[in-house]
Design a protein around this motif. Structure first.
Motif, PDB file in Angstrom:
ATOM      1  N   GLN A  34      61.496   5.017 -32.549  1.00 18.31           N
ATOM      2  CA  GLN A  34      62.182   5.763 -31.499  1.00 18.31           C
ATOM      3  C   GLN A  34      63.671   5.793 -31.808  1.00 18.31           C
ATOM      4  N   THR A  35      64.267   6.950 -31.631  1.00 18.83           N
ATOM      5  CA  THR A  35      65.706   7.117 -31.813  1.00 18.83           C
ATOM      6  C   THR A  35      66.321   7.484 -30.476  1.00 18.83           C
ATOM      7  N   VAL A  56      67.235   4.265 -26.947  1.00 21.80           N
ATOM      8  CA  VAL A  56      66.061   3.884 -27.734  1.00 21.80           C
ATOM      9  C   VAL A  56      65.144   2.989 -26.897  1.00 21.80           C
ATOM     10  N   GLU A 125      67.178   3.079 -35.135  1.00 21.32           N
ATOM     11  CA  GLU A 125      65.807   3.438 -34.788  1.00 21.32           C
ATOM     12  C   GLU A 125      65.035   2.132 -34.630  1.00 21.32           C
TER      13      GLU A 125
END
Length: 136
Positions: A34-35, A56, A125
């Motif tokens: 996930q960013t 995030v 990330e």
């Protein structure tokens, strides 16, 4: 689901993570990287490592909650950063954000510095695994 934190005395005392977590019961949830993107795919908090970290964690929470879990069900995370020195320089602020999502719980964690992310403007990330239990 039962979790047992494993921090053997033969290893240095961890700070901000746990060396291991043994889990019994529950089902595995694999968390894609996930960013700091919002629901429209726009980068949130450009240039702000702490702001991106918060987004995030919001994104990870959305996945875990959609699967019926909570943040404390995350047992392993890998954090990828573009600048390890910047990450270390913001540890106090990052820790505050971490506690706002996880409380005093820390998953087993690894940190990696990488040269580039898929999308420009991304500073970190996080991907990992959760174990979602069936607690009655």
């Amino acid at each position: 689901m039962e979790k047992e934190i494993i921090n053997p005395p033969a290893l240095a005392r961890p700070s901000g993570f746990n060396h291991g977590i043994r889990v019994s019961g529950g089902s595995l949830l694999f968390l894609a990287g996930q960013t700091a993107n919002d629901a429209e795919g726009r980068v949130v908090a450009p240039g702000d490592l702490v702001g991106q970290f918060e987004q995030v964690l919001r994104n990870l929470r959305a996945v875990v909650e959609a699967a019926g879990g909570k943040m404390q069900d995350i047992v392993k995370i890998n954090i990828f950063v573009s600048d390890r020195d910047a990450y270390q320089a913001h540890l106090k602020e990052l820790g505050k954000v971490h506690r706002s999502f996880f409380g005093s719980y820390y998953p087993a964690t690894a940190l990696f510095e990488i040269s580039r992310f898929y999308q420009d403007g991304i500073l970190l990330e996080i991907e990992g695994m959760a174990v979602i239990g069936s607690e009655a």
